[in-house]
Design a protein around this motif. Structure first.
Motif, short mmCIF file in Angstrom:
data_model
loop_
_atom_site.label_atom_id
_atom_site.label_comp_id
_atom_site.label_asym_id
_atom_site.label_seq_id
_atom_site.Cartn_x
_atom_site.Cartn_y
_atom_site.Cartn_z
N GLN A 235 -46.12 -44.35 47.47
CA GLN A 235 -45.91 -42.92 47.68
C GLN A 235 -44.55 -42.66 48.31
O GLN A 235 -43.88 -41.66 48.00
N ALA A 236 -44.12 -43.56 49.19
CA ALA A 236 -42.81 -43.41 49.82
C ALA A 236 -41.69 -43.52 48.79
O ALA A 236 -40.70 -42.78 48.83
N LYS A 237 -41.86 -44.44 47.84
CA LYS A 237 -40.83 -44.63 46.82
C LYS A 237 -40.69 -43.41 45.92
O LYS A 237 -39.58 -43.01 45.57
N SER A 238 -41.81 -42.83 45.56
CA SER A 238 -41.76 -41.71 44.62
C SER A 238 -41.38 -40.39 45.29
O SER A 238 -40.93 -39.46 44.62
N SER A 239 -41.52 -40.32 46.61
CA SER A 239 -41.27 -39.04 47.31
C SER A 239 -39.94 -38.99 48.07
O SER A 239 -39.57 -37.95 48.58
N GLY A 240 -39.23 -40.14 48.13
CA GLY A 240 -37.98 -40.16 48.90
C GLY A 240 -38.21 -40.28 50.40
O GLY A 240 -37.32 -39.96 51.19
N ALA A 241 -39.39 -40.78 50.80
CA ALA A 241 -39.75 -40.81 52.22
C ALA A 241 -38.81 -41.67 53.06
O ALA A 241 -38.48 -41.30 54.19
N MET A 242 -38.38 -42.81 52.53
CA MET A 242 -37.50 -43.67 53.33
C MET A 242 -36.13 -43.03 53.53
O MET A 242 -35.49 -43.23 54.56
N HIS A 243 -35.68 -42.28 52.56
CA HIS A 243 -34.43 -41.52 52.74
C HIS A 243 -34.58 -40.55 53.91
O HIS A 243 -33.69 -40.45 54.78
N LEU A 244 -35.71 -39.83 53.93
CA LEU A 244 -35.95 -38.87 55.01
C LEU A 244 -36.11 -39.56 56.35
O LEU A 244 -35.60 -39.07 57.36
#
Length: 301
Positions: A235-244
């Motif tokens: 889910q982190a990969k598809s949502s850009g979570a690590m960028h945030l």
């Protein structure tokens, strides 16, 4: 003159004073960190602790060897006198013959073109600017992913959350590279000790249904923020979570005299991800020496 000291012979106060006064000082070189990270460590010392080099070692099949401990990206020579290729080479030459195999990383201040050294990539970002200026230096792709993640309304948590972060890592990247239970125990012990010392922290992102989808363990020490460890799922990969997540950390410490140390990477995709935040290379060398008996040398290959 460079002396080899067994662990019991090291003057911790003089050692740490040398590291602290070194222009290339790093968290990993302090005696208390080495005690956490290394199975055993001895040392090379120049003069009256004017320059030092830790020698983390293990023993297998009766053979002593130097290795790079978990969570310790860089070692090598730390010096309050001028660092030069000759000084670094002299330290390398002084590594005792008892260590039949040497596979260790030196540090960015030792990054000279010397025999046996191979350059490894590390990325660094100065935070001595406003968050607005820092964000302008992000790549278009990074800004786009941050905006995408912001729309998910993730909850940011700064409560110590190592258990969930380790679980995310173990089930995803850790499963891919097949980490061992021993490795997990070592990393948990080191990160927990750094947290209890007051310099280790975590940041986590939670979804609307209260699931941890991304998190990281980092250390704030002297002039650096060390991005030591992270975990994320699909889910982190598809949502850009690590960028945030990284953007949130950068914003939190913007306009302060810190460097954000991404801790890598030689992985091309990960390096591109880190460079998307405007980071630049501050590379360091790896040292390899093979003095193993012939039969072991063949097995090592």
């Amino acid at each position: 003159m460079i002396k080899y000291l067994k662990h019991t012979e090291i003057n911790y106060a003089a050692w740490d004073a040398c590291v602290k006064q070194s222009p290339n000082a790093l968290l990993y070189a302090y005696s208390w960190f080495l005690d956490m990270a290394a199975d055993q460590w001895d040392a090379l010392v120049y003069g009256n602790y004017d320059a030092v080099m830790p020698l983390p070692w293990r023993k297998k099949w009766g053979i002593q060897y130097l290795y790079q401990p978990e969570m310790m990206q860089q070692g090598g020579v730390f010096s309050r006198v001028s660092l030069s290729p000759d000084l670094v080479q002299n330290f390398i030459n002084a590594i005792p013959e008892v260590f039949k195999l040497v596979e260790i990383n030196l540090n960015f201040g030792n990054n000279f073109k010397l025999p046996g050294l191979t350059e490894k990539k590390n990325l660094l970002l100065s935070l001595a600017h406003s968050s607005e200026i820092l964000r302008k230096n992000y790549s278009e792709n990074t800004r786009r992913n941050i905006k995408k993640a912001e729309k998910e309304n993730f909850t940011v948590s700064h409560s110590f959350d190592l258990k969930n972060i380790m679980q995310l890592f173990s089930e995803n990247k850790g499963a891919e590279i097949r980490i061992s239970e021993l490795w997990k125990k070592r990393v948990i012990a080191i990160t927990s000790a750094l947290h209890h010392k007051g310099i280790g922290h975590t940041i986590s992102l939670y979804s609307n249904n209260n699931q941890c989808i991304a998190g990281a363990f980092y250390v704030v020490f002297e002039d650096r923020i060390y991005f030591l460890f992270s975990g994320s799922g699909q889910q982190a990969k598809s949502s850009g979570a690590m960028h945030l997540l990284i953007h949130t950390l950068i914003e939190k410490h913007a306009s302060k005299m810190y460097f954000f140390d991404f801790e890598g990477s030689n992985n091309e995709g990960l390096a591109r991800f880190y460079k998307g935040f405007g980071s630049t290379e501050q590379n360091y060398p790896e040292l390899k020496i093979n003095r193993l008996p012939y039969i072991f040398r063949w097995l090592k290959k």
